[in-house]
Design a protein around this motif. Structure first.
Motif, PDB file in Angstrom:
ATOM      1  N   ASP A 108      32.352  40.523  32.119  1.00 31.26           N
ATOM      2  CA  ASP A 108      32.298  40.145  33.534  1.00 31.26           C
ATOM      3  C   ASP A 108      32.395  41.374  34.437  1.00 31.26           C
ATOM      4  O   ASP A 108      31.686  41.475  35.449  1.00 31.26           O
ATOM      5  CB  ASP A 108      33.430  39.168  33.865  1.00 31.26           C
ATOM      6  CG  ASP A 108      33.125  37.752  33.379  1.00 31.26           C
ATOM      7  OD1 ASP A 108      31.947  37.475  33.108  1.00 31.26           O
ATOM      8  OD2 ASP A 108      34.058  36.945  33.279  1.00 31.26           O
ATOM      9  N   ILE A 109      33.280  42.299  34.081  1.00 27.73           N
ATOM     10  CA  ILE A 109      33.417  43.540  34.857  1.00 27.73           C
ATOM     11  C   ILE A 109      32.107  44.318  34.842  1.00 27.73           C
ATOM     12  O   ILE A 109      31.650  44.824  35.874  1.00 27.73           O
ATOM     13  CB  ILE A 109      34.568  44.401  34.294  1.00 27.73           C
ATOM     14  CG1 ILE A 109      35.914  43.731  34.560  1.00 27.73           C
ATOM     15  CG2 ILE A 109      34.552  45.803  34.904  1.00 27.73           C
ATOM     16  CD1 ILE A 109      37.080  44.364  33.827  1.00 27.73           C
ATOM     17  N   GLU A 110      31.492  44.394  33.675  1.00 29.10           N
ATOM     18  CA  GLU A 110      30.229  45.119  33.546  1.00 29.10           C
ATOM     19  C   GLU A 110      29.120  44.445  34.353  1.00 29.10           C
ATOM     20  O   GLU A 110      28.285  45.125  34.979  1.00 29.10           O
ATOM     21  CB  GLU A 110      29.825  45.199  32.077  1.00 29.10           C
ATOM     22  CG  GLU A 110      28.625  46.079  31.790  1.00 29.10           C
ATOM     23  CD  GLU A 110      28.867  47.542  32.124  1.00 29.10           C
ATOM     24  OE1 GLU A 110      27.872  48.269  32.336  1.00 29.10           O
ATOM     25  OE2 GLU A 110      30.055  47.974  32.175  1.00 29.10           O
ATOM     26  N   ASN A 111      29.103  43.124  34.361  1.00 26.54           N
ATOM     27  CA  ASN A 111      28.095  42.400  35.144  1.00 26.54           C
ATOM     28  C   ASN A 111      28.242  42.679  36.630  1.00 26.54           C
ATOM     29  O   ASN A 111      27.246  42.848  37.351  1.00 26.54           O
ATOM     30  CB  ASN A 111      28.211  40.899  34.881  1.00 26.54           C
ATOM     31  CG  ASN A 111      27.602  40.487  33.552  1.00 26.54           C
ATOM     32  OD1 ASN A 111      26.707  41.140  33.040  1.00 26.54           O
ATOM     33  ND2 ASN A 111      28.103  39.407  32.983  1.00 26.54           N
ATOM     34  N   ILE A 112      29.482  42.735  37.118  1.00 26.71           N
ATOM     35  CA  ILE A 112      29.718  43.028  38.534  1.00 26.71           C
ATOM     36  C   ILE A 112      29.284  44.461  38.853  1.00 26.71           C
ATOM     37  O   ILE A 112      28.646  44.722  39.884  1.00 26.71           O
ATOM     38  CB  ILE A 112      31.191  42.807  38.906  1.00 26.71           C
ATOM     39  CG1 ILE A 112      31.526  41.313  38.859  1.00 26.71           C
ATOM     40  CG2 ILE A 112      31.492  43.361  40.290  1.00 26.71           C
ATOM     41  CD1 ILE A 112      32.985  41.001  39.108  1.00 26.71           C
ATOM     42  N   LYS A 113      29.615  45.401  37.970  1.00 24.45           N
ATOM     43  CA  LYS A 113      29.227  46.802  38.193  1.00 24.45           C
ATOM     44  C   LYS A 113      27.712  46.956  38.269  1.00 24.45           C
ATOM     45  O   LYS A 113      27.188  47.616  39.162  1.00 24.45           O
ATOM     46  CB  LYS A 113      29.780  47.683  37.071  1.00 24.45           C
ATOM     47  CG  LYS A 113      31.275  47.954  37.144  1.00 24.45           C
ATOM     48  CD  LYS A 113      31.720  48.870  36.004  1.00 24.45           C
ATOM     49  CE  LYS A 113      33.200  49.197  36.100  1.00 24.45           C
ATOM     50  NZ  LYS A 113      33.641  50.056  34.971  1.00 24.45           N
ATOM     51  N   LYS A 114      27.015  46.328  37.328  1.00 25.40           N
ATOM     52  CA  LYS A 114      25.554  46.440  37.310  1.00 25.40           C
ATOM     53  C   LYS A 114      24.928  45.733  38.515  1.00 25.40           C
ATOM     54  O   LYS A 114      23.915  46.185  39.054  1.00 25.40           O
ATOM     55  CB  LYS A 114      25.009  45.858  36.006  1.00 25.40           C
ATOM     56  CG  LYS A 114      25.314  46.730  34.794  1.00 25.40           C
ATOM     57  CD  LYS A 114      24.725  46.144  33.519  1.00 25.40           C
ATOM     58  CE  LYS A 114      25.009  47.054  32.330  1.00 25.40           C
ATOM     59  NZ  LYS A 114      24.468  46.489  31.056  1.00 25.40           N
ATOM     60  N   THR A 115      25.546  44.640  38.933  1.00 21.20           N
ATOM     61  CA  THR A 115      25.061  43.940  40.126  1.00 21.20           C
ATOM     62  C   THR A 115      25.200  44.827  41.351  1.00 21.20           C
ATOM     63  O   THR A 115      24.273  44.937  42.171  1.00 21.20           O
ATOM     64  CB  THR A 115      25.847  42.632  40.335  1.00 21.20           C
ATOM     65  OG1 THR A 115      25.601  41.759  39.227  1.00 21.20           O
ATOM     66  CG2 THR A 115      25.420  41.929  41.622  1.00 21.20           C
ATOM     67  N   LEU A 116      26.346  45.490  41.476  1.00 16.05           N
ATOM     68  CA  LEU A 116      26.584  46.385  42.611  1.00 16.05           C
ATOM     69  C   LEU A 116      25.605  47.552  42.612  1.00 16.05           C
ATOM     70  O   LEU A 116      25.086  47.947  43.661  1.00 16.05           O
ATOM     71  CB  LEU A 116      28.022  46.896  42.567  1.00 16.05           C
ATOM     72  CG  LEU A 116      28.485  47.781  43.747  1.00 16.05           C
ATOM     73  CD1 LEU A 116      28.372  47.018  45.060  1.00 16.05           C
ATOM     74  CD2 LEU A 116      29.913  48.245  43.519  1.00 16.05           C
ATOM     75  N   GLU A 117      25.336  48.098  41.432  1.00 14.08           N
ATOM     76  CA  GLU A 117      24.438  49.243  41.328  1.00 14.08           C
ATOM     77  C   GLU A 117      23.006  48.902  41.738  1.00 14.08           C
ATOM     78  O   GLU A 117      22.293  49.738  42.281  1.00 14.08           O
ATOM     79  CB  GLU A 117      24.439  49.772  39.887  1.00 14.08           C
ATOM     80  CG  GLU A 117      25.736  50.450  39.480  1.00 14.08           C
ATOM     81  CD  GLU A 117      25.771  50.759  37.991  1.00 14.08           C
ATOM     82  OE1 GLU A 117      24.754  50.480  37.307  1.00 14.08           O
ATOM     83  OE2 GLU A 117      26.799  51.268  37.509  1.00 14.08           O
ATOM     84  N   HIS A 118      22.596  47.674  41.485  1.00 16.81           N
ATOM     85  CA  HIS A 118      21.195  47.310  41.709  1.00 16.81           C
ATOM     86  C   HIS A 118      20.991  46.338  42.865  1.00 16.81           C
ATOM     87  O   HIS A 118      19.910  45.770  43.026  1.00 16.81           O
ATOM     88  CB  HIS A 118      20.614  46.711  40.427  1.00 16.81           C
ATOM     89  CG  HIS A 118      20.606  47.654  39.262  1.00 16.81           C
ATOM     90  ND1 HIS A 118      21.589  47.655  38.305  1.00 16.81           N
ATOM     91  CD2 HIS A 118      19.755  48.662  38.930  1.00 16.81           C
ATOM     92  CE1 HIS A 118      21.330  48.605  37.414  1.00 16.81           C
ATOM     93  NE2 HIS A 118      20.238  49.226  37.771  1.00 16.81           N
ATOM     94  N   THR A 119      22.023  46.150  43.674  1.00 19.90           N
ATOM     95  CA  THR A 119      21.895  45.228  44.803  1.00 19.90           C
ATOM     96  C   THR A 119      20.927  45.770  45.848  1.00 19.90           C
ATOM     97  O   THR A 119      20.994  46.946  46.222  1.00 19.90           O
ATOM     98  CB  THR A 119      23.273  44.983  45.451  1.00 19.90           C
ATOM     99  OG1 THR A 119      24.115  44.305  44.522  1.00 19.90           O
ATOM    100  CG2 THR A 119      23.130  44.124  46.704  1.00 19.90           C
TER     101      THR A 119
END
Length: 308
Positions: A108-119
């Motif tokens: 879940d943490i990784e999903n949030i990080k990747k979402t933030l990076e590619h928003t």
């Protein structure tokens, strides 16, 4: 065409020109993509008795810049193809019982990080402005996405005058609830793999009626983006027993906060009005001890003192 479809199409289109080793890789991926997706280039090569360099060349032969891009295409394939039983089998096959908590939270943490990076910040701001300008805001989310739609519509009521959460008893009833939608309105569709056809049809209907369409989904290749002019992307877990929607909820949370910041004064007035209503009609109960008279409070205090 979706990236997942492109992978299979590329393999089929170029199969005859592949080397013997690359054909073994292609055959394994076609029949065992649910296992291949969890393998590195080296492990995938070893599985079919070819070298890691052959696996990398196989990816470039299919037109990808390298193994990482090929692997993302493979992830898209798995994302769309795995059913619930296969997801469970894959998850049980790669996570031991004592690793589950760490694995799920880390994912879940990784999903949030990747979402933030590619928003896409521009798309996010466009969604905020579109919602604020709309006469009516329609929200739809099916099955596991229903709680996200419910959460979003609940808080949109603090900001918007007319918010309608579409109930999904049947496809025809969804469209009937949207019968008056037009170019003054917006629909927000929330859908993650496995994508809901009912959500897609609702967004198609809204698009045909010239309404603004906002999607909250996992990929630019998501089918619901066909009718959306504003795409909010959030990573979801690719393969697990349950859908991981932590990152999508964070994006929705950010959207709500941004809307509230844009209309602070109105939101404050709404909250003040709601607080008065809650008090008047006792919507929320106070702590039970607050209802006790002073005599009872003294008895409770004495009991606490006696018990040390």
């Amino acid at each position: 065409m979706a990236q997942a479809d492109n992978l299979l199409n590329r393999i089929n289109r170029q199969y005859s020109s592949l080397s013997k080793g690359q054909k073994r890789l292609a055959d394994f991926i076609i029949h065992h993509y649910d296992k291949a997706v969890f393998m590195t280039a080296a492990k995938l090569g070893a599985k079919v008795n070819v070298s890691e360099s052959t696996t990398v060349r196989f990816a470039t032969e299919l037109g990808y810049t390298g193994f990482p891009e090929f692997h993302r295409a493979l992830e898209e394939l798995v994302r769309n193809k795995l059913n619930s039983i296969q997801r469970m089998e894959v998850t049980y096959g790669r996570v031991s019982q004592d690793q589950i908590l760490d694995q799920v939270l880390s994912s879940d943490i990784e999903n949030i990080k990747k979402t933030l990076e590619h928003t896409d910040r521009k798309a996010f701001n466009q969604a905020v402005d579109t919602i604020l300008q709309a006469r009516t805001v329609y929200v739809i989310g099916i099955r596991s996405c229903a709680p996200l739609a419910d959460f979003l519509s609940f808080y949109l009521n603090l900001v918007c005058k007319d918010v309608r959460l579409l109930h999904t008893s049947s496809p025809s009833e969804i469209l009937e609830q949207m019968i008056r939608i037009d170019d003054n309105d917006v629909i927000i569709g929330i859908s993650f793999p496995r994508y809901s056809m009912r959500t897609l049809k609702a967004m198609e209907f809204a698009n045909n009626r010239k309404a603004k369409v906002i999607s909250v989904t996992d990929s630019i290749h998501s089918p619901i983006n066909l009718y959306s002019s504003c795409n909010l992307l959030a990573r979801s877990d690719m393969a697990s027993i349950v859908d991981s929607l932590t990152a999508p909820l964070s994006v929705i949370n950010a959207l709500i906060v941004a809307l509230c910041m844009k209309k602070q004064d109105e939101v404050i007035l709404t909250l003040e009005s709601m607080e008065k209503m809650w008090d008047e009609y006792q919507v929320y109960s106070n702590d039970e001890i607050n209802y006790l008279d002073d005599n009872m409070k003294l008895k409770f205090k004495k009991m606490e003192d006696d018990n040390g």
